[in-house]
Design an enzyme around this catalytic site. Sequence first.
Site, PDB file in Angstrom:
ATOM      1  N   LYS A 110       0.802  -1.238   0.278  1.00  0.00           N
ATOM      2  CA  LYS A 110      -0.238   0.119  -0.146  1.00  0.00           C
ATOM      3  C   LYS A 110       0.921   1.205  -0.009  1.00  0.00           C
ATOM      4  CE  LYS A 110      -4.251  -1.975   1.464  1.00  0.00           C
ATOM      5  NZ  LYS A 110      -3.744  -3.403   1.947  1.00  0.00           N
TER       6      LYS A 110
HETATM    7  C1  PLP Z   1      -4.563  -4.432   1.141  1.00  0.00           C
HETATM    8  C2  PLP Z   1      -3.705  -5.797   1.089  1.00  0.00           C
HETATM    9  C3  PLP Z   1      -4.047  -6.558   0.026  1.00  0.00           C
HETATM   10  C4  PLP Z   1      -5.317  -6.523  -0.653  1.00  0.00           C
HETATM   11  O1  PLP Z   1      -5.292  -5.616  -1.845  1.00  0.00           O
HETATM   12  P1  PLP Z   1      -6.580  -5.298  -2.437  1.00  0.00           P
HETATM   13  O2  PLP Z   1      -6.295  -3.690  -3.114  1.00  0.00           O
HETATM   14  O3  PLP Z   1      -7.689  -5.301  -1.696  1.00  0.00           O
HETATM   15  O4  PLP Z   1      -6.636  -6.040  -3.588  1.00  0.00           O
HETATM   16  C5  PLP Z   1      -3.274  -7.878  -0.261  1.00  0.00           C
HETATM   17  N1  PLP Z   1      -2.114  -7.804   0.593  1.00  0.00           N
HETATM   18  C6  PLP Z   1      -1.641  -6.839   1.468  1.00  0.00           C
HETATM   19  C7  PLP Z   1      -0.453  -7.212   2.587  1.00  0.00           C
HETATM   20  C8  PLP Z   1      -2.360  -5.920   1.924  1.00  0.00           C
HETATM   21  O5  PLP Z   1      -2.410  -4.960   2.687  1.00  0.00           O
END
Ligand code: PLP
Length: 463
Positions: A110
């Site tokens: 993120k």
């Molecule tokens: C948020 C997150 C995801 C999922 O991401 P999406 O945008 O919902 O597809 C997968 N792995 C981690 C470690 C995350 O923090």
Amino acid sequence: MKYISTRGGIAPISFKQAVMMGLATDGGLLLPTSIPEIPTETLAHWRQLSYSELATAVLSLFIDDIPTDDLRGLVDKSYRTFNHPEITPLVKQGDCYILELFHGPTLAFKDVALQFLGNVFEYLLKESGGKMNILGATSGDTGSAAIYGVRGKERINIFILHPHKRVSPIQELQMTTVTDANVFNLAVRGTFDDGQAIVKTIFNDLDFKEKHQLGAVNSINWARIVAQVVYYIYAALKVTEREGVPQVDFSVPTGNFGDIFAGYVARRMLPQQIRNLILATNENNLLTRFVLNGDYSLGPVAQTSSPSMDIQVASNFERYLYYLNGEDADRTRQDMDRFGASGSLQFDELAQERVRTDFSSRSVNEEQTITTIRDFYTQHGYVLDPHTAVGVQAGLRDRKQGVPMICLATAHPAKFGAAVKSAIGHEPELPPSLAGLADQETRCEVIAAEVEAVQAFVEQHAL
Ligand SMILES: *Cc1c(COP(=O)(O)O)cnc(C)c1O
């Protein structure tokens, strides 16, 4: 490039307006009016670029109201905080390429989007003379990425609620060791759901929201999606070149449909280079049921070792639905109304065929996730985090001979040490940025799980 709503209720707006709007005012999600397909000559040039240069090139196709030099500055600043020179390096392990997206300040993917979004917010607020108070609730992971995205920024304060003593020690420290004056950690005496309900109630108080220019950092902001498109293109260009093949596949662990939607956009830009997109889910398999059976209906949320994918309502799904509906906003609005009322949408055979040309999908259960971490470690000496393991398991099963498989690694394994330990017998090594946390100064306010208490705190500390 102009932006429209999936529900058709707003006049076309610019990128800057789209970023500040977040959720469209008609309740829909914002999308660009077109997704450009990239000519081969341009790709030849893009192959020569560094990650940041490529990011500037890709983003400038969608952002025409920020001068390119300024955009380049925002991109450089966003990725300078990463601890790897390639930003999102690829490592080949056995039959797949692992695309490591966890070299940002909070060691999860993120950061790729939120570092950029934080800088764009600051830039736009400076230009307009405005301010923003960001309010959000976290179950542990997204909160720290959001905090790191805006720490120390001018004209922005951030208030993040987490459930007191119910996040992992590392997650808590990642948030509370950020002592910048504009960051407020609130440990709510309650659960994550309590925190989320409080935030929702406060956002529904429109006078309060307006007065304090409340902003959100959820995954529906278009700027986040477009920042994620970059690493798909980067990886596709690198791997096709290295392997001397025309196409690659991607396996993507997903929950909110955010990351996989970025992949969908990337494939529309590079239809010749990106073949298959595998949508990998954990036991919360709503999206897999959608792809395999045309059944998009809510179930109960199961707790798994990949908690950032323990989601039922996929907040970015509506963006894909709009394209599935042939860019028909009225139909999309009706579908979403129906889903809101019944918690379920069913797709006919024709729609299902179309979905299955866009994605394949697998759901990976808890046991398979842990086994994948163990086997991958035994075979390659490489430690996967549980989210990444879900994608790797789905990817390995759906491999096609001669097409390299790129698996997105969304978190550093040290962030999920307990699950990793249960798979390989010991905790993964802590990277330096986590190892030092325990000795640092912390700042956090413990607060009652009451709307009034949180609202009063925000009132007192808002910009
Ligand atoms: C948020 C997150 C995801 C999922 O991401 P999406 O945008 O919902 O597809 C997968 N792995 C981690 C470690 C995350 O923090």
